[in-house]
Design a protein around this motif. Structure first.
Motif, PDB file in Angstrom:
ATOM      1  N   PRO B 127       0.883  -1.435   0.009  1.00 55.05           N
ATOM      2  CA  PRO B 127      -0.108   0.171  -0.138  1.00 55.05           C
ATOM      3  C   PRO B 127       0.924   1.519   0.160  1.00 55.05           C
ATOM      4  O   PRO B 127       0.637   2.086  -0.896  1.00 55.05           O
ATOM      5  N   ASN B 133       0.271   1.568  -6.636  1.00 58.95           N
ATOM      6  CA  ASN B 133      -0.148   2.755  -5.863  1.00 58.95           C
ATOM      7  C   ASN B 133       0.401   4.048  -6.360  1.00 58.95           C
ATOM      8  O   ASN B 133      -0.104   5.224  -6.468  1.00 58.95           O
ATOM      9  N   GLN B 144      -4.894   1.525  -3.493  1.00 57.18           N
ATOM     10  CA  GLN B 144      -5.782   0.473  -2.840  1.00 57.18           C
ATOM     11  C   GLN B 144      -4.849  -0.242  -1.809  1.00 57.18           C
ATOM     12  O   GLN B 144      -3.754  -0.325  -2.031  1.00 57.18           O
ATOM     13  N   ASN B 145      -5.343  -0.735  -0.965  1.00 50.45           N
ATOM     14  CA  ASN B 145      -4.661  -1.851  -0.076  1.00 50.45           C
ATOM     15  C   ASN B 145      -4.853  -3.178  -0.642  1.00 50.45           C
ATOM     16  O   ASN B 145      -5.685  -4.044  -0.112  1.00 50.45           O
ATOM     17  N   TRP B 146      -4.356  -3.272  -1.694  1.00 45.40           N
ATOM     18  CA  TRP B 146      -4.720  -4.537  -2.782  1.00 45.40           C
ATOM     19  C   TRP B 146      -4.735  -5.746  -2.238  1.00 45.40           C
ATOM     20  O   TRP B 146      -6.008  -6.469  -2.311  1.00 45.40           O
ATOM     21  N   GLY B 148      -5.027  -6.586   1.227  1.00 47.51           N
ATOM     22  CA  GLY B 148      -5.512  -6.308   2.547  1.00 47.51           C
ATOM     23  C   GLY B 148      -7.216  -6.223   2.298  1.00 47.51           C
ATOM     24  O   GLY B 148      -7.702  -6.502   3.473  1.00 47.51           O
ATOM     25  N   ASP B 149      -7.411  -6.030   0.950  1.00 40.81           N
ATOM     26  CA  ASP B 149      -8.968  -5.690   1.120  1.00 40.81           C
ATOM     27  C   ASP B 149      -9.648  -7.054   0.430  1.00 40.81           C
ATOM     28  O   ASP B 149      -9.159  -7.329  -0.824  1.00 40.81           O
ATOM     29  N   PRO B 150     -10.498  -7.536   0.996  1.00 39.90           N
ATOM     30  CA  PRO B 150     -11.403  -8.590   0.531  1.00 39.90           C
ATOM     31  C   PRO B 150     -11.802  -8.440  -0.833  1.00 39.90           C
ATOM     32  O   PRO B 150     -11.734  -9.645  -1.492  1.00 39.90           O
ATOM     33  N   ASP B 151     -12.246  -7.128  -1.175  1.00 41.24           N
ATOM     34  CA  ASP B 151     -12.752  -7.196  -2.585  1.00 41.24           C
ATOM     35  C   ASP B 151     -11.319  -7.055  -3.815  1.00 41.24           C
ATOM     36  O   ASP B 151     -11.735  -7.634  -4.666  1.00 41.24           O
ATOM     37  N   PHE B 152     -10.272  -6.758  -3.401  1.00 45.36           N
ATOM     38  CA  PHE B 152      -9.268  -6.824  -4.139  1.00 45.36           C
ATOM     39  C   PHE B 152      -8.230  -7.956  -4.206  1.00 45.36           C
ATOM     40  O   PHE B 152      -7.485  -8.067  -4.868  1.00 45.36           O
ATOM     41  N   ALA B 153      -8.213  -8.439  -3.199  1.00 48.35           N
ATOM     42  CA  ALA B 153      -7.129  -9.825  -2.468  1.00 48.35           C
ATOM     43  C   ALA B 153      -7.071 -10.770  -3.868  1.00 48.35           C
ATOM     44  O   ALA B 153      -6.079 -11.009  -4.413  1.00 48.35           O
ATOM     45  N   THR B 233      -0.808 -13.596  -0.025  1.00 49.56           N
ATOM     46  CA  THR B 233      -2.257 -13.432   0.893  1.00 49.56           C
ATOM     47  C   THR B 233      -2.369 -14.361   1.837  1.00 49.56           C
ATOM     48  O   THR B 233      -3.160 -14.211   2.886  1.00 49.56           O
TER      49      THR B 233
END
Lengths: 284, 290
Positions: B127, B133, B144-146, B148-153, B233
């Motif tokens: 991040p 970023n 983004q927190n690529w 760490g974010d459930p939508d982006f992992a 991850t």
């Protein structure tokens, strides 16, 4: 289909190269650049002082300090020795087992050939990676955990190799076989003197594919190795790069380059053979 | 088919068959058997529990999430890598300055160990200082927190997978393209066919067997290639990027629940058997290239 590649058809594909627009040429180059970006970045970070890791200054000074500290922080020499040993052991056994089995399937008719072939092909779908739980149990019973043999055993009979050798041997003219027989060669002598020399390019192709697969293999070695005595580079890299170990980025990049350099160097030197090997191996 | 010949054949096959049986066939059957037993505990051997493990599996929300993740992972990475591979192959097969270098660039990820390059990708995704970023910030977007974010992992894993696979599949297309018959293209040139027509009517149909071969391999890979999860991850956050084989690994070697790991492996074997059935039972019969 292998025969198609054998004559390499330089003349044939010369005329097939079609004209593409400059926009497409540009796109092809940009994509190529994107594809080697991770590697370029690793080179950049590894050879420059840490403060330049994210700022791209053309005149940034060069340094080897990250390689020195990477080398000091992880036993790369031991890992590399293990990787070399494991890769060689697997390839040597694969060559022997696949040659024998491929020859039987190509040239020695026997009852049950179809079933044996189907049993062999099953391994193309169910690779050893999938069966880590049971294979670990077997290896523990054999007392082979944390040994080169343990890492290698599940891969030594390779369905892909057997299939490739069968296809290759089936294309050797039967007349050569018969001639050797007339001269009094037994079956193994015929295999060694007639079939094996004919299959040299296929052995090279298979060898390169096998080496790059096992040099890069991770999951099974992770499961079955515990110490530096047998741990290959990939498993070593995973431990080295883990956030818990607190190594900084340039050092990780330097370590990564140390780990990939032998294979990368071999790839750059033999790139034509590499690409052709993968092409040859993929065509059945 | 005389007796000596039969004996010779079996002797030649023996070493390979023993190894295949020991590390593929027997463990596959053992896996299915063990999925009906519980874990041995405190000196007591494992006992038969019938469908209990499968009942647990059915009620395990993580299992369904992992299966769903893996399905998504396959649905996205397989077609995208195949299309990219085809485009790459067409480009490096065309008249392109520096063709050799471009082909080399596309192919490089194939020879690099996934686990080592995952470390570099981890840096890209970081991040604070990560490359992605930085690039986004440069164009005025928020980073983004690529991972760490459930939508982006999971999508982040997909991007790396596509990068790794496309160049590998390109090689098979390239081999096929170089083996194509020239006369059809000459005929098309005489007819003044457009490039799209040539591709649609000649190249694509002729490449069909290659596409199917790649498709099956890509699908298998989508289930067996999990190396990058260990670095990027670890299946997280909260299993958002967990895949079936990684979940099997976790159960067997982190939670030491080998009975449940066997149950999950059985599911994996069923998926692979389905793929095999699709390949050998359906596709190979309908598409024959000779």
């Amino acid at each position: 289909m292998i025969s198609l590649l054998k004559n390499d058809a330089a003349a044939v594909h010369q005329s097939l190269h079609e004209q593409i627009s400059w926009a497409e040429k540009l796109a092809a180059w940009v994509l190529g650049l994107l594809w080697i970006l991770p590697l370029l970045f690793a080179f950049w970070a590894a050879f420059h002082p840490a403060e330049y890791t994210t700022s791209f200054d053309f005149f940034a000074p060069l340094t080897l300090e990250h390689f020195v500290s990477a080398w000091e922080q992880a036993p790369f020499a031991a890992y590399m020795f293990n990787t070399l040993g494991i890769t060689t052991l697997i390839l040597a056994c694969q060559l022997v087992l696949c040659t024998l089995a491929g020859y039987a399937l190509a040239r020695v008719p026997f009852r049950g050939q179809g079933i044996v072939m189907a049993l062999v092909m099953m391994q193309l779908m169910v690779m050893p990676e999938v069966l880590i739980v049971e294979n670990y149990r077997t290896l523990a019973e054999l007392n082979l955990i944390d040994t080169w043999t343990g890492v290698g055993l599940p891969y030594m009979a390779s369905a892909f190799g057997i299939f490739l050798m069968r296809q290759t041997f089936a294309m050797v003219p039967q007349a050569l076989d018969d001639a050797a027989r007339v001269e009094g060669c037994n079956r193994l002598q015929v295999l060694w003197r007639v079939y094996v020399p004919q299959a040299k390019p296929v052995y090279l192709a298979y060898g390169l594919v096998s080496i790059s697969y096992h040099w890069n293999n991770f999951l099974w070695p992770l499961v079955v190795t515990n110490t530096e005595a047998s741990r290959p580079l990939t498993v070593g890299m995973a431990i080295f790069g883990a956030p818990e170990s607190g190594v900084d980025w340039p050092v990780i990049c330097a370590g990564t380059l140390i780990a990939v350099s032998p294979l990368l160097a071999a790839f750059l030197i033999f790139q034509k053979q590499f690409v052709q090997s993968f092409m040859r191996a993929g065509i059945k | 088919m005389n007796k000596t010949q039969q004996l010779h054949a079996w002797l030649l096959l023996l070493p390979a068959l023993v190894m295949l049986a020991a590390f593929t066939h027997i463990p596959a059957v053992q896996t299915l058997l063990h999925s009906f037993y519980d874990n041995p505990r405190g000196g007591n051997p494992a006992s038969f529990v019938g469908m209990e493990n499968f009942q647990y599996l059915y009620e395990d929300e993580v299992f369904w999430q992992v299966l769903w993740n893996n399905a998504w992972y396959a649905i996205v990475t397989v077609p995208v890598s195949i299309v990219l591979a085809l485009v790459m192959a067409l480009w490096v097969n065309a008249r392109l300055p520096g063709r050799g270098i471009v082909r080399l660039a596309y192919f490089t990820p194939t020879v690099l160990p996934m686990i080592a390059v995952a470390n570099i990708w981890l840096f890209f995704y970081t991040p604070e200082i990560g490359l992605f970023n930085n690039v986004l910030n440069m164009f005025g977007f928020d980073g983004q927190n690529w991972l760490g974010d459930p939508d982006f992992a999971l999508p982040s894993l997909m991007v790396m997978t596509i990068w790794k696979e496309a160049g590998f599949f390109m090689i098979f297309y390239l081999a096929a393209l170089q083996g194509l018959d020239n006369s059809l293209y000459e005929a098309a040139a005489i007819e003044n066919a457009s490039r799209w027509q040539v591709f649609r009517r000649i190249t694509w149909p002729l490449l069909m067997p290659t596409t199917l071969f790649i498709l099956i391999n890509a699908l298998i890979n989508a289930f067996k290639l999990v190396d990058h999860l260990f670095i990027l991850t670890k299946g997280g956050p909260n299993n958002a990027s967990n895949l079936l084989l990684y979940y099997i690994y976790e159960n067997a070697f982190s939670f030491f629940d080998s009975a449940y790991a066997a149950t999950l492996t059985s599911v994996m074997l069923i998926i692979l058997a389905l793929l095999a059935w699709v390949q050998f039972g359906i596709l190979d019969k309908r598409v024959h290239y000779r």
